[in-house]
Design an enzyme around this catalytic site. Structure first.
Site, PDB file in Angstrom:
ATOM      1  N   TYR A 171      28.205-107.521  48.149  1.00 56.92           N
ATOM      2  CA  TYR A 171      28.845-106.413  47.478  1.00 56.92           C
ATOM      3  C   TYR A 171      29.422-105.465  48.541  1.00 56.92           C
ATOM      4  O   TYR A 171      30.832-105.182  48.329  1.00 56.92           O
ATOM      5  CB  TYR A 171      27.951-105.757  46.428  1.00 56.92           C
ATOM      6  CG  TYR A 171      28.997-104.809  45.589  1.00 56.92           C
ATOM      7  CD1 TYR A 171      29.675-104.961  44.489  1.00 56.92           C
ATOM      8  CD2 TYR A 171      28.719-103.376  46.032  1.00 56.92           C
ATOM      9  CE1 TYR A 171      30.432-104.071  43.960  1.00 56.92           C
ATOM     10  CE2 TYR A 171      29.129-102.420  45.208  1.00 56.92           C
ATOM     11  CZ  TYR A 171      30.014-102.671  44.231  1.00 56.92           C
ATOM     12  OH  TYR A 171      30.740-101.845  43.451  1.00 56.92           O
ATOM     13  N   LYS A 175      33.821-105.331  49.100  1.00 58.06           N
ATOM     14  CA  LYS A 175      34.144-104.030  48.836  1.00 58.06           C
ATOM     15  C   LYS A 175      34.771-103.302  49.956  1.00 58.06           C
ATOM     16  O   LYS A 175      36.070-102.527  50.072  1.00 58.06           O
ATOM     17  CB  LYS A 175      33.373-102.820  48.187  1.00 58.06           C
ATOM     18  CG  LYS A 175      32.852-103.064  46.809  1.00 58.06           C
ATOM     19  CD  LYS A 175      34.044-103.109  45.985  1.00 58.06           C
ATOM     20  CE  LYS A 175      33.888-103.106  44.580  1.00 58.06           C
ATOM     21  NZ  LYS A 175      35.000-103.316  43.739  1.00 58.06           N
ATOM     22  N   THR A 205      27.595 -97.105  35.234  1.00 60.97           N
ATOM     23  CA  THR A 205      28.378 -98.460  34.439  1.00 60.97           C
ATOM     24  C   THR A 205      27.291 -99.505  34.527  1.00 60.97           C
ATOM     25  O   THR A 205      26.009 -99.344  35.020  1.00 60.97           O
ATOM     26  CB  THR A 205      29.489 -99.134  35.445  1.00 60.97           C
ATOM     27  OG1 THR A 205      29.025 -99.561  36.697  1.00 60.97           O
ATOM     28  CG2 THR A 205      30.531 -98.010  35.584  1.00 60.97           C
TER      29      THR A 205
END
Length: 301
Positions: A171, A175, A205
């Site tokens: 991840y 990013k 989230t």
């Protein structure tokens, strides 16, 4: 709906839930017609058969706005092209692209499988590239035809991509790639009237419920710092015509805090004027490191 985006057309990817949902609602609130994209997948990127985009569209329409749902897999090159065309066919053009879609498959580096790596890199990195590639081609064609649009791209990076995050090698790499893509796209596409920026949001989230649950918990009263809606006004302003002078930037947003990231910069340097002897490199590099700023720690370190 009147606001700073009146008459503009936007695509928001991954807009069925979380940050994307809040972005779509805020852009509509500010007057934009919105293509609400959501593929309907689980946190790990598996198909669920749900259509959360439809509920967001219904909410926008009920409030007097304009919106249409789109189920594209944004990392599929043709589906991304069709999504851009849907905005043009439905609303007469495209002015704003908010790349937000993504999911996580967190693992320590030595436990990460090839499939997990490929899936996360695909949805985040290719899922930013494909819509941007097709939107950019449209804006270039518009400019060449004498119809230059005040186009805006807002990508989604992360503190994980800027400072790194333990257990999120894949991840973080994706990013970080998005941040670099943002810089290059801004430099390349400015000639067509396009600004390209990225946000690094910190919010509650589905992707943050696990690793950062304690930090992300909603308070019993007062300002909810981690509510995803706090990020969306910054996205809306970056999408506006007023933001024409801001491009190639990464902006971190958490609650009411806005921070402009400064990223990689040339620091202390030396030039020997000839090839180095390997045995002499260590002392010189340590001297330069002593003059350089200390990097921020990796999240979770």
């Amino acid at each position: 709906m009147a606001g700073i985006l009146q008459g503009r057309v936007a695509i928001v990817t991954g807009a069925g839930r979380g940050l994307g949902r809040e972005h779509a609602l805020e852009l509509a609130r500010q007057g934009a017609a919105v293509v609400v994209n959501d593929y309907g997948v689980s946190l790990a990127g598996e198909g669920t058969g749900e259509t959360p985009a439809e509920s967001v569209v219904a909410e926008i329409v009920a409030a007097g706005g304009q919106a249409v749902a789109n189920p594209a897999d944004v990392a599929d090159f043709q589906q991304a092209a069709d999504m851009v065309q849907q905005a043009i066919d439905t609303f007469g053009g495209l002015d704003i692209l908010v790349n937000n879609a993504g999911f996580v498959r967190d693992r320590m580096l030595v436990n990460t499988s090839e499939e997990e790596w490929d899936a996360v890199i695909r949805v985040h990195l290719k899922g930013h590239f494909a819509p941007l590639r097709h939107a950019g081609a449209y804006w270039r064609a518009e400019g060449k035809a004498g119809r230059t649009r005040a186009a805006r791209v807002i990508n989604t990076s992360s503190g994980a991509g800027l400072q790194g995050s333990i257990g999120q090698t894949t991840y973080s790499a994706a990013k970080a790639g998005i941040a670099a893509m943002t810089l290059v796209a801004a430099a390349e596409m400015g000639r067509y009237g396009v600004t390209v920026n990225a946000i690094a949001p910190s919010a509650r989230t589905r992707m943050t419920e696990g690793p950062f649950a304690d930090k992300m918990a909603a308070p019993e009263g007062g300002f909810d710092v981690m509510h995803p809606g706090n990020v969306s006004p910054v996205v809306a302003w970056l999408a506006s015509e007023d933001a024409a002078d801001v491009t190639g930037r990464v902006i971190e947003v958490e609650g009411g805090r806005i921070c402009v990231e400064e990223g990689w910069r040339h620091g202390p340097a030396t030039d020997l004027g000839k090839r180095w002897d390997a045995g002499a490199v260590g002392a010189e590099v340590r001297s330069l490191l002593g003059q350089a700023q200390t990097p921020e720690p990796v999240y979770g370190a």
